[in-house]
Structures are given as structure tokens and as C-alpha cells.
Motif scaffolding. Structure first.
Motif, PDB file in Angstrom:
ATOM      1  N   ARG A 142       0.839  -1.182   0.000  1.00  0.00           N
ATOM      2  CA  ARG A 142       0.000   0.000   0.000  1.00  0.00           C
ATOM      3  C   ARG A 142       0.886   1.249   0.000  1.00  0.00           C
ATOM      4  O   ARG A 142       1.964   1.262   0.612  1.00  0.00           O
ATOM      5  CB  ARG A 142      -0.890   0.007   1.242  1.00  0.00           C
ATOM      6  N   LEU A 143       0.398   2.283  -0.647  1.00  0.00           N
ATOM      7  CA  LEU A 143       1.211   3.490  -0.834  1.00  0.00           C
ATOM      8  C   LEU A 143       1.794   4.006   0.480  1.00  0.00           C
ATOM      9  O   LEU A 143       2.971   4.367   0.552  1.00  0.00           O
ATOM     10  CB  LEU A 143       0.361   4.555  -1.516  1.00  0.00           C
ATOM     11  N   SER A 144       0.990   4.024   1.509  1.00  0.00           N
ATOM     12  CA  SER A 144       1.442   4.590   2.778  1.00  0.00           C
ATOM     13  C   SER A 144       2.469   3.716   3.490  1.00  0.00           C
ATOM     14  O   SER A 144       3.072   4.147   4.473  1.00  0.00           O
ATOM     15  CB  SER A 144       0.240   4.822   3.699  1.00  0.00           C
ATOM     16  N   GLU A 145       2.686   2.485   2.997  1.00  0.00           N
ATOM     17  CA  GLU A 145       3.601   1.559   3.654  1.00  0.00           C
ATOM     18  C   GLU A 145       4.987   1.527   2.998  1.00  0.00           C
ATOM     19  O   GLU A 145       5.878   0.839   3.496  1.00  0.00           O
ATOM     20  CB  GLU A 145       3.011   0.143   3.648  1.00  0.00           C
ATOM     21  N   TRP A 146       5.165   2.278   1.906  1.00  0.00           N
ATOM     22  CA  TRP A 146       6.450   2.221   1.198  1.00  0.00           C
ATOM     23  C   TRP A 146       7.389   3.296   1.750  1.00  0.00           C
ATOM     24  O   TRP A 146       7.241   4.473   1.429  1.00  0.00           O
ATOM     25  CB  TRP A 146       6.269   2.396  -0.311  1.00  0.00           C
ATOM     26  N   ARG A 147       8.321   2.847   2.607  1.00  0.00           N
ATOM     27  CA  ARG A 147       9.333   3.742   3.183  1.00  0.00           C
ATOM     28  C   ARG A 147       8.736   5.077   3.618  1.00  0.00           C
ATOM     29  O   ARG A 147       9.167   6.148   3.167  1.00  0.00           O
ATOM     30  CB  ARG A 147      10.486   3.946   2.194  1.00  0.00           C
ATOM     31  N   PRO A 148       7.722   5.040   4.491  1.00  0.00           N
ATOM     32  CA  PRO A 148       7.001   6.274   4.856  1.00  0.00           C
ATOM     33  C   PRO A 148       7.892   7.265   5.582  1.00  0.00           C
ATOM     34  O   PRO A 148       8.786   6.890   6.336  1.00  0.00           O
ATOM     35  CB  PRO A 148       5.884   5.759   5.772  1.00  0.00           C
ATOM     36  N   ASP A 149       7.619   8.544   5.326  1.00  0.00           N
ATOM     37  CA  ASP A 149       8.325   9.604   6.042  1.00  0.00           C
ATOM     38  C   ASP A 149       7.333  10.619   6.604  1.00  0.00           C
ATOM     39  O   ASP A 149       7.686  11.742   6.938  1.00  0.00           O
ATOM     40  CB  ASP A 149       9.352  10.298   5.147  1.00  0.00           C
ATOM     41  N   SER A 150       6.044  10.189   6.683  1.00  0.00           N
ATOM     42  CA  SER A 150       5.007  11.057   7.238  1.00  0.00           C
ATOM     43  C   SER A 150       3.908  10.161   7.787  1.00  0.00           C
ATOM     44  O   SER A 150       3.998   8.932   7.746  1.00  0.00           O
ATOM     45  CB  SER A 150       4.449  11.991   6.157  1.00  0.00           C
ATOM     46  N   ASP A 151       2.836  10.771   8.275  1.00  0.00           N
ATOM     47  CA  ASP A 151       1.704  10.019   8.816  1.00  0.00           C
ATOM     48  C   ASP A 151       0.623   9.790   7.775  1.00  0.00           C
ATOM     49  O   ASP A 151      -0.509   9.438   8.116  1.00  0.00           O
ATOM     50  CB  ASP A 151       1.105  10.764  10.020  1.00  0.00           C
ATOM     51  N   ASP A 152       0.948   9.987   6.502  1.00  0.00           N
ATOM     52  CA  ASP A 152      -0.024   9.810   5.424  1.00  0.00           C
ATOM     53  C   ASP A 152      -0.623   8.402   5.497  1.00  0.00           C
ATOM     54  O   ASP A 152       0.102   7.408   5.485  1.00  0.00           O
ATOM     55  CB  ASP A 152       0.690  10.019   4.084  1.00  0.00           C
ATOM     56  N   ALA A 153      -1.950   8.329   5.577  1.00  0.00           N
ATOM     57  CA  ALA A 153      -2.610   7.031   5.741  1.00  0.00           C
ATOM     58  C   ALA A 153      -3.311   6.565   4.472  1.00  0.00           C
ATOM     59  O   ALA A 153      -4.071   5.605   4.501  1.00  0.00           O
ATOM     60  CB  ALA A 153      -3.618   7.115   6.884  1.00  0.00           C
ATOM     61  N   TYR A 154      -3.066   7.220   3.334  1.00  0.00           N
ATOM     62  CA  TYR A 154      -3.748   6.860   2.090  1.00  0.00           C
ATOM     63  C   TYR A 154      -3.361   5.443   1.665  1.00  0.00           C
ATOM     64  O   TYR A 154      -2.180   5.103   1.601  1.00  0.00           O
ATOM     65  CB  TYR A 154      -3.390   7.856   0.985  1.00  0.00           C
ATOM     66  N   ILE A 155      -4.339   4.589   1.392  1.00  0.00           N
ATOM     67  CA  ILE A 155      -4.030   3.190   1.079  1.00  0.00           C
ATOM     68  C   ILE A 155      -4.658   2.706  -0.224  1.00  0.00           C
ATOM     69  O   ILE A 155      -4.453   1.558  -0.609  1.00  0.00           O
ATOM     70  CB  ILE A 155      -4.477   2.253   2.214  1.00  0.00           C
ATOM     71  N   SER A 156      -5.427   3.532  -0.921  1.00  0.00           N
ATOM     72  CA  SER A 156      -6.150   3.061  -2.107  1.00  0.00           C
ATOM     73  C   SER A 156      -5.277   3.004  -3.351  1.00  0.00           C
ATOM     74  O   SER A 156      -5.708   3.322  -4.459  1.00  0.00           O
ATOM     75  CB  SER A 156      -7.384   3.947  -2.356  1.00  0.00           C
ATOM     76  N   ALA A 157      -4.040   2.631  -3.144  1.00  0.00           N
ATOM     77  CA  ALA A 157      -3.091   2.438  -4.249  1.00  0.00           C
ATOM     78  C   ALA A 157      -1.982   1.513  -3.773  1.00  0.00           C
ATOM     79  O   ALA A 157      -1.696   1.436  -2.574  1.00  0.00           O
ATOM     80  CB  ALA A 157      -2.499   3.768  -4.698  1.00  0.00           C
ATOM     81  N   TYR A 158      -1.398   0.802  -4.724  1.00  0.00           N
ATOM     82  CA  TYR A 158      -0.219  -0.007  -4.446  1.00  0.00           C
ATOM     83  C   TYR A 158       0.966   0.623  -5.159  1.00  0.00           C
ATOM     84  O   TYR A 158       0.828   1.212  -6.244  1.00  0.00           O
ATOM     85  CB  TYR A 158      -0.411  -1.437  -4.947  1.00  0.00           C
ATOM     86  N   VAL A 159       2.137   0.486  -4.545  1.00  0.00           N
ATOM     87  CA  VAL A 159       3.348   1.047  -5.121  1.00  0.00           C
ATOM     88  C   VAL A 159       4.493   0.062  -4.951  1.00  0.00           C
ATOM     89  O   VAL A 159       4.442  -0.855  -4.128  1.00  0.00           O
ATOM     90  CB  VAL A 159       3.725   2.385  -4.443  1.00  0.00           C
ATOM     91  N   GLY A 160       5.526   0.273  -5.749  1.00  0.00           N
ATOM     92  CA  GLY A 160       6.721  -0.544  -5.623  1.00  0.00           C
ATOM     93  C   GLY A 160       7.836  -0.004  -6.499  1.00  0.00           C
ATOM     94  O   GLY A 160       7.596   0.848  -7.380  1.00  0.00           O
ATOM     95  N   VAL A 161       9.023  -0.490  -6.257  1.00  0.00           N
ATOM     96  CA  VAL A 161      10.197  -0.143  -7.058  1.00  0.00           C
ATOM     97  C   VAL A 161      10.913  -1.437  -7.405  1.00  0.00           C
ATOM     98  O   VAL A 161      11.199  -2.251  -6.510  1.00  0.00           O
ATOM     99  CB  VAL A 161      11.140   0.809  -6.306  1.00  0.00           C
ATOM    100  N   GLY A 162      11.167  -1.647  -8.679  1.00  0.00           N
ATOM    101  CA  GLY A 162      11.848  -2.854  -9.121  1.00  0.00           C
ATOM    102  C   GLY A 162      13.174  -2.530  -9.778  1.00  0.00           C
ATOM    103  O   GLY A 162      13.292  -1.513 -10.487  1.00  0.00           O
ATOM    104  N   ARG A 163      14.156  -3.400  -9.569  1.00  0.00           N
ATOM    105  CA  ARG A 163      15.496  -3.208 -10.125  1.00  0.00           C
ATOM    106  C   ARG A 163      15.788  -4.263 -11.200  1.00  0.00           C
ATOM    107  O   ARG A 163      15.448  -5.428 -11.047  1.00  0.00           O
ATOM    108  CB  ARG A 163      16.555  -3.330  -9.009  1.00  0.00           C
ATOM    109  N   LYS A 164      16.393  -3.816 -12.286  1.00  0.00           N
ATOM    110  CA  LYS A 164      16.799  -4.750 -13.331  1.00  0.00           C
ATOM    111  C   LYS A 164      18.164  -5.330 -12.978  1.00  0.00           C
ATOM    112  O   LYS A 164      19.108  -4.586 -12.717  1.00  0.00           O
ATOM    113  CB  LYS A 164      16.876  -4.048 -14.690  1.00  0.00           C
ATOM    114  N   SER A 165      18.254  -6.643 -12.955  1.00  0.00           N
ATOM    115  CA  SER A 165      19.513  -7.310 -12.609  1.00  0.00           C
ATOM    116  C   SER A 165      20.515  -7.212 -13.766  1.00  0.00           C
ATOM    117  O   SER A 165      20.131  -7.149 -14.931  1.00  0.00           O
ATOM    118  CB  SER A 165      19.261  -8.776 -12.288  1.00  0.00           C
TER     119      SER A 165
END
Length: 266
Positions: free
Chosen positions: A243-266
Motif C-alpha cells: 500500500r502506498l502509505s507503507e512504502w518507506r514512509p516519512d510522514s503520517d499519510d494514511a492513504y491506502i487506495s493504491a499499491y506502489v513498488g520499485v523494481g530493479r533490473k539485474s
């Protein structure tokens, strides 16, 4: 009918634009009455829409800073939208003045305003580009002149893929950008989802979708599992696709109606 010097003649002022609606949610000024009317209709159904836009902007900032910490100094922002405070080049060049940024968007206002904003910045450009047609972006002389594809690049697809229907093959588009990256490159994605919406809230979701069907960018909300599949072929960094608010958070933002991620090419 509104007119301004930065409005390209090709812009249809009678039809709302998802990019200009997003600009409105963020408090920007590059939107028109038709955009504000549509955005306000969405806000009546979902009063948290402005907060959602700000939360996505916050993820963009966190993702760029993460990539900078991994040594990335080149960025390709796809579906970048209309430049507002906290642009990629502002974040990246504050940390590394040599960082290079290409913004690519279909929205003429986004490209025109971006080009004006970046006129005196030799390391950042705004180009017309469609992420659904990766080769047109990747083969652009302007893009190739600024970005070195023999070195790692950070590709950003923030709050844009939920405007790409399955018929436009988003997985194939992402794979093409992934394949163009040198090892060590990254792709960052945020994507709206209706996961967790209670049954009695689905009607409201359908009403929001109906508003976006008036634009050129109908809204497609995917499940967390579907969004995770967009990272196929990449090594997803911690904490994963969350969930958006769970990706390395730096605030109290509680918005969850989205998914996020970061992928690396090997």
C-alpha cells in the motif's frame, strides 16, 4: 472559454483531461473550468481525492530520493503530468546538480508548460510521448541526447498506469522499457486500486469511473495481485509491492487506495 498563451491550439477546452484534473487536485493553476467541474464531481463522491494526489506526489519524492541513494542520476518520468512543486528535476538536482531528467506526457498542456519551465535547464526536458508506445519514446532524438541508456536509468510511472486499459497491453509496454534499461536501472510504479472497498462503496467507484470516461483516460483500478505482476522480470526492492502509505514512509499519510513498488533490473 478560457485562453492563455501557454495553451496549445490543439487542446480541446470542452473536454476534461485526467492530467489537468490531477493538477487541480494538487492545487495547480494549469487547468480549465471543464477540468475543475469534473474534478469537483469526483471530490463530491470521494472527498479524499486531493489527498490521494498529494500521497502519490509524496511517493514520487520518496522513490526519487531512494533511487538517488542507489546512485541513479538519470530519470525518465512517463505520464509525468503538468509540472507542479516537487518535480523530479527539483528533487534530483537538489541532491545532484548533474542529474538529468526527461518528462514525457501525451497532454499538450503538460508538455508546453514543462518546456517553458525547463527552458533554462540544460539537464531536463519535456517531450510529447506515450508510454503505450515505448519505441517512440525510446527512439526520440531528444530523449537519447539527454539520457545514456548504457548506464542505469530510473523510470517513473507514478499515478499513470491506472489510465492504461488492458487492451493497450501495459505489461508489454513496461517490459519494453525494462528491456531498454542497463543492468542496475529501476522502474517505480504507483497504481490505484479498489482493493478493500466495501460492497456498498463499489457504486461510488463506478460513479468516479464514469466521470473519467469523459476524458481520454478512462480509469482502470487493478487488484494488488495484478499490480504486482507489472513488476515481472524485475527484482522488487523492500518492502515490496505494498500500500502506498507503507512504502518507506516519512510522514503520517494514511492513504491506502493504491499499491506502489520499485523494481530493479539485474
Amino acid at each position: 472559454m478560457e485562453q492563455a498563451s501557454w495553451v496549445p491550439s490543439s487542446v480541446d477546452l470542452d473536454r476534461p483531461s485526467a492530467a489537468r484534473m490531477y493538477d487541480y487536485y494538487l492545487g495547480g493553476s494549469h487547468n480549465f473550468a471543464v477540468d475543475r467541474e469534473a474534478a469537483q464531481a469526483v471530490e463530491k463522491i470521494y472527498p479524499g481525492m486531493a489527498g490521494a494526489a498529494r500521497a502519490n506526489r509524496s511517493f514520487l519524492r520518496r522513490a526519487v530520493r531512494y533511487l538517488l541513494a542507489q546512485g541513479i542520476d538519470q530519470f525518465l518520468d512517463l505520464g509525468s503530468g503538468i509540472p507542479t512543486v516537487g518535480n523530479v528535476h527539483e528533487i534530483a538536482q537538489a541532491a545532484n546538480p548533474e542529474a538529468r531528467v526527461v518528462y514525457a506526457d501525451l497532454e499538450p498542456v503538460a508538455v508546453a508548460h514543462g518546456s517553458a519551465l525547463l527552458a533554462d535547464n540544460p539537464r531536463a526536458i519535456s517531450v510529447q510521448g506515450d508510454l503505450r508506445d515505448p519505441d517512440s519514446v525510446l527512439s526520440s532524438d531528444e530523449v537519447r541526447a539527454l539520457l545514456d541508456f548504457d548506464r542505469p536509468i530510473g523510470v517513473l510511472m507514478v499515478a499513470v498506469l491506472h489510465f492504461v486499459p488492458d487492451s493497450d497491453r501495459p505489461h508489454e509496454a513496461i517490459a519494453r522499457f525494462r528491456d531498454a534499461l542497463a543492468p542496475g536501472g529501476y522502474i517505480a510504479i504507483s497504481h490505484g486500486s479498489a482493493d478493500g472497498v466495501p460492497q456498498d462503496g463499489l457504486e461510488d467507484t463506478d460513479r468516479v469511473k464514469a466521470i473519467y470516461r469523459r476524458t481520454d483516460s478512462p480509469l482502470v483500478l487493478r487488484s494488488g495481485t495484478e499490480i504486482a505482476s507489472l513488476f515481472d522480470g524485475l527484482d522488487v526492492v523492500e518492502p515490496g509491492v505494498v500500500r502506498l502509505s507503507e512504502w518507506r514512509p516519512d510522514s503520517d499519510d494514511a492513504y491506502i487506495s493504491a499499491y506502489v513498488g520499485v523494481g530493479r533490473k539485474s
